[in-house]
Design a protein around this motif. Sequence first.
Motif, short mmCIF file in Angstrom:
data_model
loop_
_atom_site.label_atom_id
_atom_site.label_comp_id
_atom_site.label_asym_id
_atom_site.label_seq_id
_atom_site.Cartn_x
_atom_site.Cartn_y
_atom_site.Cartn_z
N LEU A 144 39.20 -99.80 5.08
CA LEU A 144 38.79 -101.00 4.69
C LEU A 144 37.00 -100.87 4.76
CD1 LEU A 144 41.12 -103.47 5.95
CD2 LEU A 144 41.05 -102.22 4.27
N GLU A 145 37.24 -102.01 3.24
CA GLU A 145 35.42 -101.86 3.60
C GLU A 145 34.75 -102.98 3.37
OE1 GLU A 145 32.27 -103.02 -1.03
OE2 GLU A 145 34.42 -103.99 -0.40
N VAL A 146 35.61 -104.12 4.59
CA VAL A 146 34.86 -105.25 5.17
C VAL A 146 34.97 -104.11 6.73
CG1 VAL A 146 35.55 -106.86 4.27
CG2 VAL A 146 37.00 -105.60 5.52
N ALA A 147 35.33 -103.50 6.83
CA ALA A 147 35.77 -102.83 8.13
C ALA A 147 33.90 -101.99 8.47
CB ALA A 147 36.57 -102.18 8.82
N ALA A 148 34.03 -101.44 7.29
CA ALA A 148 32.74 -100.67 7.54
C ALA A 148 31.18 -101.41 7.32
CB ALA A 148 33.08 -99.52 6.00
N ALA A 149 31.50 -102.82 6.87
CA ALA A 149 30.08 -103.94 6.49
C ALA A 149 30.47 -103.97 8.72
CB ALA A 149 30.54 -104.57 5.15
N LEU A 150 31.34 -104.39 9.24
CA LEU A 150 31.40 -105.03 9.98
C LEU A 150 30.91 -103.60 10.98
CD1 LEU A 150 31.34 -106.85 12.22
CD2 LEU A 150 34.07 -105.91 12.51
N ALA A 151 31.44 -102.46 11.01
CA ALA A 151 30.47 -101.23 11.68
C ALA A 151 29.59 -101.20 11.47
CB ALA A 151 31.68 -100.10 11.28
N TYR A 152 28.14 -101.44 10.08
CA TYR A 152 27.11 -101.48 9.42
C TYR A 152 26.16 -102.89 10.84
CZ TYR A 152 22.96 -102.40 7.88
OH TYR A 152 21.41 -103.14 7.60
N ASP A 153 26.88 -103.53 10.82
CA ASP A 153 26.44 -105.48 11.50
C ASP A 153 26.74 -104.86 13.26
OD1 ASP A 153 26.11 -106.61 8.60
OD2 ASP A 153 27.52 -107.63 9.50
N ARG A 154 27.04 -104.36 13.41
CA ARG A 154 27.24 -104.35 15.23
C ARG A 154 26.26 -103.04 15.13
NH1 ARG A 154 26.83 -107.96 16.75
NH2 ARG A 154 27.39 -107.15 18.70
N GLY A 155 26.16 -101.64 13.94
CA GLY A 155 25.70 -100.62 14.49
C GLY A 155 23.52 -101.41 14.49
N CYS A 156 23.37 -102.54 13.38
CA CYS A 156 22.24 -102.66 12.95
C CYS A 156 21.94 -103.73 15.05
CB CYS A 156 22.27 -103.88 12.87
SG CYS A 156 21.43 -102.68 11.23
N MET A 185 22.65 -92.75 10.62
CA MET A 185 23.29 -92.92 12.57
C MET A 185 24.78 -93.03 11.31
SD MET A 185 23.68 -94.10 15.55
CE MET A 185 22.45 -93.93 16.14
N ASP A 186 26.20 -91.76 11.11
CA ASP A 186 26.78 -92.13 10.34
C ASP A 186 27.84 -92.68 11.49
OD1 ASP A 186 29.34 -91.73 9.81
OD2 ASP A 186 29.93 -89.79 10.30
N LEU A 187 28.44 -94.41 11.12
CA LEU A 187 28.94 -95.20 12.22
C LEU A 187 30.67 -95.02 11.78
CD1 LEU A 187 27.32 -98.24 11.82
CD2 LEU A 187 26.64 -95.97 13.34
N GLN A 197 32.05 -95.52 4.04
CA GLN A 197 31.13 -95.18 5.27
C GLN A 197 30.68 -95.63 5.70
OE1 GLN A 197 31.58 -91.44 6.00
NE2 GLN A 197 30.38 -91.93 7.35
N ALA A 198 30.12 -95.99 6.90
CA ALA A 198 29.09 -96.86 7.20
C ALA A 198 28.12 -96.15 8.39
CB ALA A 198 29.93 -97.98 8.35
N ARG A 199 26.83 -96.39 7.74
CA ARG A 199 26.23 -95.69 7.88
C ARG A 199 24.62 -97.11 8.70
NH1 ARG A 199 26.77 -91.64 3.85
NH2 ARG A 199 27.41 -90.06 5.35
N VAL A 200 23.80 -96.80 9.60
CA VAL A 200 22.45 -97.18 10.24
C VAL A 200 21.52 -96.51 10.04
CG1 VAL A 200 23.07 -97.12 12.18
CG2 VAL A 200 21.78 -99.22 10.68
N GLN A 201 20.53 -96.95 9.78
CA GLN A 201 18.86 -96.46 9.59
C GLN A 201 18.72 -96.77 11.36
OE1 GLN A 201 16.50 -95.90 6.48
NE2 GLN A 201 15.39 -93.96 7.90
N PRO A 202 18.44 -95.78 12.10
CA PRO A 202 17.97 -96.95 13.67
C PRO A 202 16.28 -97.60 13.92
CG PRO A 202 18.68 -94.49 14.10
CD PRO A 202 18.71 -94.42 12.47
N ALA A 203 15.51 -96.15 12.95
CA ALA A 203 14.77 -96.68 12.58
C ALA A 203 13.56 -95.99 11.51
CB ALA A 203 13.49 -96.73 14.29
N PRO A 204 12.96 -96.64 11.15
CA PRO A 204 11.49 -95.99 10.23
C PRO A 204 11.78 -94.99 10.08
CG PRO A 204 10.82 -98.37 10.63
CD PRO A 204 11.63 -97.47 11.42
#
Length: 141
Positions: A66-78, A59-61, A47-54
């Motif tokens: 694959l773990e690396v795909a979720a990691a890229l999703a986090y990077d791109r979400g940021c 936010m669910d991404l 599961q990939a998630r990012v916090q839009p702001a403090p």
Amino acid sequence: GAGGVRPAGPGDPPAGSGGPPRERVRVRRSKSSRYKGVSTKSSGGYQARVQPAPREPQMDLGQYRLEVAAALAYDRGCAELGRDAAPSNFGSREEYERALAEEAGRVYGSDAAEPEGVTYDSVVSRVREKVARKMDGRREG
């Protein structure tokens, strides 16, 4: 202690059974990942998630096989949210593609074709759509 004798514990066999003490083994899958913004799912995916702001909810991404795909999703979400100062998992597209090839080889076998939905462009496109939908929903709400 004296004589090397210890009291019987809950994992020990009943007195006189002749068997060695049993060890309790608790098998628990870790919820963490080696990547920022990624957690494991009990189904075996990531599961990939990012916090839009403090002080905003995460936010669910999306979920990824694959773990690396979720990691890229986090990077791109940021990146989509303008959080350029957030720590990233990959410094470049090439670094992601190397990590993808390594993980896909472990998961699917070294001669497996590229898994569907985990190319750099497909993950970026999926995250853009998710972030845009969520941000539109926040503006309307």
